[in-house]
Design a protein around this motif. Structure first.
Motif, PDB file in Angstrom:
ATOM      1  N   HIS A 205      41.899  35.665  45.605  1.00 29.90           N
ATOM      2  CA  HIS A 205      41.872  36.995  44.996  1.00 29.90           C
ATOM      3  C   HIS A 205      40.926  37.897  45.788  1.00 29.90           C
TER       4      HIS A 205
ATOM      5  N   ASN B  31      45.120  32.710  45.228  1.00 29.64           N
ATOM      6  CA  ASN B  31      46.267  33.615  45.171  1.00 29.64           C
ATOM      7  C   ASN B  31      47.506  32.785  44.861  1.00 29.64           C
TER       8      ASN B  31
ATOM      9  N   SER C 237      47.352  35.378  37.167  1.00 30.91           N
ATOM     10  CA  SER C 237      46.037  36.019  37.097  1.00 30.91           C
ATOM     11  C   SER C 237      45.241  35.655  35.855  1.00 30.91           C
TER      12      SER C 237
ATOM     13  N   ASN D 132      39.775  35.867  37.947  1.00 32.76           N
ATOM     14  CA  ASN D 132      40.127  37.034  38.761  1.00 32.76           C
ATOM     15  C   ASN D 132      39.573  38.320  38.155  1.00 32.76           C
TER      16      ASN D 132
END
Length: 189
Positions: free
Chosen positions: A114, A148, A152, A169
């Motif tokens: 992130h 990633n 999220s 995140n």
């Protein structure tokens, strides 16, 4: 008379046990620049500073606290560390998170995790220690979000980094705004 003496010792013993049931908290050792406690930051009269001037990470409490002007103003809990979270990072690949005083020296918006803020590990002492053993101290230690590609709102389980400090995140997005480059950071055991 003997019964009174026996009863007296029972009372003294009971009082002693009661005193042991609620031990006094032991003081926390800390540096003079950082309070040993995290105050209630939900108070209505508290104005949140726009940036931090000091970051404290307590590995044993899994806590990151932001300070401004010597006052704590934001705390993050449930930090995740390297696969071997106990002890100071010594060598590349030991999966430990460093301990000591460093600086947040840069940020990476293209991070594989992130967002990420780099911790200035290794310092001169870390490099010298590793050199004595003919090893690399490692590097690229960051405070970052989750990988990633992970939804999220999800987090990896347990300690999973190679020595970095991971948060959600949403938390790293907030830290990205609150911690400028050059901010000192202390990571405690």
């Amino acid at each position: 008379m003997r019964k009174v003496w026996g009863f007296g010792w029972m009372v003294v013993g009971a009082l002693g046990l009661a005193a042991c049931a609620v031990p006094e908290p032991e003081p926390v050792r800390t540096t003079a620049t950082v309070p040993a406690y995290v105050p209630d930051m939900r108070r209505a009269d508290r104005v949140m500073p726009s940036v931090a001037d000091f970051v404290l990470v307590d590995k044993s409490d899994r806590l990151l606290v932001l300070y401004s002007g010597g006052h704590a103003f934001k705390a993050y809990r449930d930090l995740q560390f390297g696969d071997a979270p106990l002890g100071h990072k010594r060598f590349e690949g030991d999966e430990r998170t460093p301990e000591g005083r460093y600086t947040i020296d840069t940020r990476n918006p293209q991070s594989a995790y992130h967002l990420s803020l780099r911790v200035s590990y290794p310092n001169a002492a870390d490099r010298a220690y590793a050199a004595r053993y003919g090893r690399s101290p490692g590097g690229d230690i960051f405070i970052h979000g989750q990988p990633n590609g992970l939804a999220s709102d999800l987090r990896m389980r347990g300690d999973w980094t190679d020595g970095c400090i991971a948060l959600s995140n949403a938390e790293i997005e907030e830290l990205w705004r609150l911690i400028p480059d050059g901010t000192p950071i202390e990571i405690r055991p």
